[in-house]
Design a protein around this motif. Structure first.
Motif: not given
Length: 145
Positions: A12-33
């Motif tokens: 659970x997070x407060x800022x979905x966009x910032x956390x998505x960006x962080x995990x994308x930088x790590x190498x995870x792919x956004x599967x969907x929202x």
């Protein structure tokens, strides 16, 4: 009946966009929202009337997922993000990477901060913990050859 697989870990997070960006930088792919709400969802979680934005992140190999959730309703009732590593409950998610130092450098640009040091465990791994946006704790492991 045998266990088939682990589907995902939820955070659970407060800022979905910032956390998505962080995990994308790590190498995870956004599967969907998606937005999850309704009586059926509240019956699953026990929270009753709920409204949640979610993002599903997938590892490059397709085997593991993180479900990031931002609760709009009901309000978040507790905050464990900055708990030390020896706290009960959610601790961290560990990811294997090609190069720990390079990954730490990239994650710093997205708000990541090294918790301790990058250490070598025998001839097997380089390991470290990083606090990302919102204090989320992740581990990084580099397999040594």
């Amino acid at each position: 009946m045998a266990l088939k697989r682990m589907d995902n870990i939820g955070i659970v997070v407060e800022d979905l966009g910032v956390v998505i960006d962080f995990f994308q930088e790590l190498g995870l792919e956004l599967e969907g929202r998606a937005t999850i709400e309704g009586e059926w969802a509240g019956r699953v979680t026990g929270l009753g009337d709920q409204h949640v934005e979610i993002a599903m992140m997938r590892t490059p190999d397709g085997h593991s997922r993180l479900e990031l959730s931002r609760f709009l309703r009901p309000e978040v009732v507790a905050d464990h993000r900055n708990a030390p590593v020896n706290s009960l409950g959610y601790l961290r998610a560990m990811f294997t990477v090609d190069d720990v130092e390079e990954t730490v450098g990239r994650l710093r640009s997205r708000g990541g901060a090294l918790v301790g040091d990058v250490v070598r465990y025998e001839d097997a791994y380089k390991l470290c913990y990083i606090r990302g946006p919102e204090g989320l704790l992740i581990g990084l492991a580099q397999e040594l050859e």
